[in-house]
Design a protein around this motif. Structure first.
Motif, PDB file in Angstrom:
ATOM      1  N   LEU A 207      54.838  62.723 -11.929  1.00 46.51           N
ATOM      2  CA  LEU A 207      54.652  61.311 -11.605  1.00 46.51           C
ATOM      3  C   LEU A 207      53.464  60.765 -12.377  1.00 46.51           C
ATOM      4  O   LEU A 207      52.369  61.349 -12.359  1.00 46.51           O
ATOM      5  CB  LEU A 207      54.417  61.144 -10.098  1.00 46.51           C
ATOM      6  N   LEU A 208      53.669  59.646 -13.074  1.00 45.78           N
ATOM      7  CA  LEU A 208      52.618  59.000 -13.861  1.00 45.78           C
ATOM      8  C   LEU A 208      52.235  57.714 -13.157  1.00 45.78           C
ATOM      9  O   LEU A 208      53.019  56.758 -13.106  1.00 45.78           O
ATOM     10  CB  LEU A 208      53.104  58.727 -15.279  1.00 45.78           C
ATOM     11  N   LEU A 209      51.031  57.671 -12.612  1.00 39.40           N
ATOM     12  CA  LEU A 209      50.570  56.529 -11.825  1.00 39.40           C
ATOM     13  C   LEU A 209      49.604  55.686 -12.634  1.00 39.40           C
ATOM     14  O   LEU A 209      48.650  56.202 -13.227  1.00 39.40           O
ATOM     15  CB  LEU A 209      49.878  57.019 -10.543  1.00 39.40           C
ATOM     16  N   GLY A 210      49.810  54.356 -12.665  1.00 37.80           N
ATOM     17  CA  GLY A 210      48.876  53.467 -13.326  1.00 37.80           C
ATOM     18  C   GLY A 210      49.568  52.531 -14.298  1.00 37.80           C
ATOM     19  O   GLY A 210      50.798  52.434 -14.350  1.00 37.80           O
ATOM     20  N   HIS A 211      48.735  51.862 -15.123  1.00 39.05           N
ATOM     21  CA  HIS A 211      49.232  50.892 -16.088  1.00 39.05           C
ATOM     22  C   HIS A 211      48.691  51.235 -17.469  1.00 39.05           C
ATOM     23  O   HIS A 211      47.547  51.684 -17.616  1.00 39.05           O
ATOM     24  CB  HIS A 211      48.800  49.468 -15.717  1.00 39.05           C
ATOM     25  N   GLY A 212      49.494  51.020 -18.511  1.00 41.62           N
ATOM     26  CA  GLY A 212      49.040  51.231 -19.879  1.00 41.62           C
ATOM     27  C   GLY A 212      48.627  52.668 -20.114  1.00 41.62           C
ATOM     28  O   GLY A 212      49.359  53.608 -19.815  1.00 41.62           O
ATOM     29  N   HIS A 213      47.404  52.829 -20.653  1.00 39.67           N
ATOM     30  CA  HIS A 213      46.908  54.168 -20.959  1.00 39.67           C
ATOM     31  C   HIS A 213      46.091  54.763 -19.812  1.00 39.67           C
ATOM     32  O   HIS A 213      45.701  55.931 -19.878  1.00 39.67           O
ATOM     33  CB  HIS A 213      46.056  54.132 -22.240  1.00 39.67           C
ATOM     34  N   ARG A 214      45.808  53.990 -18.781  1.00 42.87           N
ATOM     35  CA  ARG A 214      45.056  54.497 -17.632  1.00 42.87           C
ATOM     36  C   ARG A 214      46.045  55.087 -16.638  1.00 42.87           C
ATOM     37  O   ARG A 214      46.526  54.442 -15.725  1.00 42.87           O
ATOM     38  CB  ARG A 214      44.233  53.390 -16.983  1.00 42.87           C
ATOM     39  N   LEU A 215      46.367  56.366 -16.873  1.00 39.96           N
ATOM     40  CA  LEU A 215      47.377  57.026 -16.068  1.00 39.96           C
ATOM     41  C   LEU A 215      46.781  58.232 -15.344  1.00 39.96           C
ATOM     42  O   LEU A 215      45.903  58.918 -15.865  1.00 39.96           O
ATOM     43  CB  LEU A 215      48.538  57.501 -16.943  1.00 39.96           C
ATOM     44  N   ALA A 216      47.270  58.438 -14.145  1.00 37.70           N
ATOM     45  CA  ALA A 216      46.959  59.650 -13.395  1.00 37.70           C
ATOM     46  C   ALA A 216      48.252  60.429 -13.242  1.00 37.70           C
ATOM     47  O   ALA A 216      49.331  59.844 -13.102  1.00 37.70           O
ATOM     48  CB  ALA A 216      46.364  59.316 -12.034  1.00 37.70           C
ATOM     49  N   GLU A 217      48.154  61.747 -13.304  1.00 35.54           N
ATOM     50  CA  GLU A 217      49.339  62.598 -13.229  1.00 35.54           C
ATOM     51  C   GLU A 217      49.382  63.317 -11.887  1.00 35.54           C
ATOM     52  O   GLU A 217      48.379  63.876 -11.430  1.00 35.54           O
ATOM     53  CB  GLU A 217      49.334  63.615 -14.364  1.00 35.54           C
ATOM     54  N   PHE A 218      50.555  63.310 -11.291  1.00 35.17           N
ATOM     55  CA  PHE A 218      50.788  64.030 -10.043  1.00 35.17           C
ATOM     56  C   PHE A 218      52.075  64.832 -10.190  1.00 35.17           C
ATOM     57  O   PHE A 218      53.016  64.401 -10.870  1.00 35.17           O
ATOM     58  CB  PHE A 218      50.913  63.067  -8.855  1.00 35.17           C
ATOM     59  N   LEU A 219      52.108  65.975  -9.557  1.00 40.47           N
ATOM     60  CA  LEU A 219      53.279  66.837  -9.620  1.00 40.47           C
ATOM     61  C   LEU A 219      53.870  66.967  -8.217  1.00 40.47           C
ATOM     62  O   LEU A 219      53.215  67.458  -7.299  1.00 40.47           O
ATOM     63  CB  LEU A 219      52.904  68.219 -10.163  1.00 40.47           C
ATOM     64  N   LEU A 220      55.105  66.491  -8.068  1.00 41.82           N
ATOM     65  CA  LEU A 220      55.826  66.664  -6.809  1.00 41.82           C
ATOM     66  C   LEU A 220      56.577  67.984  -6.901  1.00 41.82           C
ATOM     67  O   LEU A 220      57.472  68.150  -7.739  1.00 41.82           O
ATOM     68  CB  LEU A 220      56.798  65.510  -6.586  1.00 41.82           C
ATOM     69  N   VAL A 221      56.191  68.944  -6.064  1.00 44.09           N
ATOM     70  CA  VAL A 221      56.723  70.299  -6.126  1.00 44.09           C
ATOM     71  C   VAL A 221      57.803  70.470  -5.061  1.00 44.09           C
ATOM     72  O   VAL A 221      57.594  70.138  -3.889  1.00 44.09           O
ATOM     73  CB  VAL A 221      55.610  71.342  -5.914  1.00 44.09           C
ATOM     74  N   VAL A 222      58.945  70.997  -5.485  1.00 41.19           N
ATOM     75  CA  VAL A 222      60.051  71.294  -4.570  1.00 41.19           C
ATOM     76  C   VAL A 222      60.116  72.801  -4.410  1.00 41.19           C
ATOM     77  O   VAL A 222      60.596  73.522  -5.285  1.00 41.19           O
ATOM     78  CB  VAL A 222      61.388  70.759  -5.109  1.00 41.19           C
ATOM     79  N   GLY A 223      59.586  73.305  -3.300  1.00 38.64           N
ATOM     80  CA  GLY A 223      59.530  74.739  -3.074  1.00 38.64           C
ATOM     81  C   GLY A 223      60.700  75.245  -2.256  1.00 38.64           C
ATOM     82  O   GLY A 223      61.299  74.518  -1.462  1.00 38.64           O
ATOM     83  N   ARG A 224      61.012  76.532  -2.457  1.00 37.21           N
ATOM     84  CA  ARG A 224      62.044  77.193  -1.658  1.00 37.21           C
ATOM     85  C   ARG A 224      61.410  78.299  -0.820  1.00 37.21           C
ATOM     86  O   ARG A 224      62.038  79.320  -0.542  1.00 37.21           O
ATOM     87  CB  ARG A 224      63.110  77.782  -2.573  1.00 37.21           C
ATOM     88  N   ASP A 225      60.154  78.092  -0.421  1.00 36.80           N
ATOM     89  CA  ASP A 225      59.411  79.102   0.324  1.00 36.80           C
ATOM     90  C   ASP A 225      59.543  78.947   1.828  1.00 36.80           C
ATOM     91  O   ASP A 225      58.835  79.602   2.595  1.00 36.80           O
ATOM     92  CB  ASP A 225      57.928  79.051  -0.064  1.00 36.80           C
ATOM     93  N   VAL A 226      60.424  78.089   2.282  1.00 36.97           N
ATOM     94  CA  VAL A 226      60.658  77.906   3.710  1.00 36.97           C
ATOM     95  C   VAL A 226      62.115  78.255   4.000  1.00 36.97           C
ATOM     96  O   VAL A 226      62.997  78.013   3.177  1.00 36.97           O
ATOM     97  CB  VAL A 226      60.353  76.458   4.160  1.00 36.97           C
TER      98      VAL A 226
END
Length: 301
Positions: A207-226
């Motif tokens: 996931l890339l959050l923000g506008h233009g070049h001011r971006l923050a990166e987040f990773l949505l993880v889908v685990g199979r550990d449950v």
């Protein structure tokens, strides 16, 4: 055991090599300080410094007889030769005397100060030298150094990834961008609920959050550990201005909405296997009930 004794009294001693072997075992290379000749006068001895020699030592000799962990001072040794570390000593160890936990008999163990002096003089290369670390550290500081070494192998939160070789410049964000080309990217506007339309086989979404070049990166993880389901969790990768970012994950099912709210934690590197502090449990019956994609929504601000 071979020791070179050709050095004459008062002459400069050559470098010696002592090799201790027991069968075919892993060996550690360490450095110790060896004193000069015993018969030197105090005036002559003050002019000499302890010289370094290289020694190959069986790694098992540096392990506690009780817990098999690395020896840490104070050390104790019983009459049968069992050496135990500070973690395996009884309360009586404060009086330089304790019970031998290896013998399990009423036998007294006393401080092994000779071995303590040996450990104090040991130094060895970092265990991650094959990854680029050139540090030589004291034996007593080995565990502390390797726990924070910038060249330690790093873990990845994406299921199935074996991680990557760490170095002082690598980061989890770099690893995801370089080694996980199959991870889809989605731009997210701050404060807006964004649909992700995740496929059933996806293990993560960048996931890339923000506008233009001011971006923050987040990773949505889908685990199979449950059991019988999946776990959805969020990892912050980059963007200091979004370090305190709050999130909300929603999965819309036929019978209602599953949701999780929290605050994202920014991660530079993972020195240990990934364990989500909080996650949204999605039963397989919900995740697999959609033929094309699962209606997952993300809200970041």
């Amino acid at each position: 055991m071979l020791i070179n004794k050709n050095a004459q009294m008062g002459e400069k001693r050559p470098q010696h090599e002592l090799i201790a072997r027991c069968g075919v075992k892993r060996m550690e290379q360490v450095q110790v300080f060896a004193p000069r000749g015993h018969a030197e006068t105090s005036a002559a001895a003050s002019q000499h410094r302890a010289e370094k020699i290289t020694v190959s030592v069986d790694a098992d000799l540096l392990q506690c007889c009780v817990c098999s962990g690395p020896l840490t001072t104070p050390l104790f040794q019983c009459t049968k030769g069992h050496i135990s570390c500070s973690e395996c000593c009884t309360d009586g160890g404060m009086n330089d005397e304790c019970e031998c936990l290896m013998c399990r008999e009423p036998e007294t163990a006393t401080r092994c100060r000779a071995m303590e002096r040996v450990l104090a003089g040991l130094s060895m290369p970092c265990a991650f030298r094959q990854h680029g670390c050139a540090e030589t550290i004291a034996y007593a500081s080995k565990q502390l150094h390797e726990a924070s070494c910038g060249y330690a192998p790093c873990h990845c939160p994406i299921p199935g990834c074996v991680g990557y070789a760490g170095n002082a410049r690598s980061s989890l964000s770099d690893h995801v961008m370089v080694d996980h080309h199959d991870v889809h990217h989605t731009r997210v506007r701050p404060g807006c609920l964004t649909p992700l339309r995740m496929r059933a086989f996806e293990q993560a979404r960048l996931l890339l959050l923000g506008h233009g070049h001011r971006l923050a990166e987040f990773l949505l993880v889908v685990g199979r550990d449950v059991p019988s389901g999946r776990s959805l969790s969020l990892v912050g990768l980059m963007g200091e201005e979004f370090e305190d970012c709050k999130y909300r994950i929603e999965v819309v099912g036929k019978n209602g909405v599953l949701a999780l709210s929290g605050q994202a934690t920014r991660v530079q590197r993972l020195a240990r296997p990934y364990q989500a502090g909080a996650f949204l449990f999605v039963p397989d019956a919900v995740w697999e009930s959609f033929q094309l994609d699962t209606p997952v929504f993300i809200h970041l601000k």
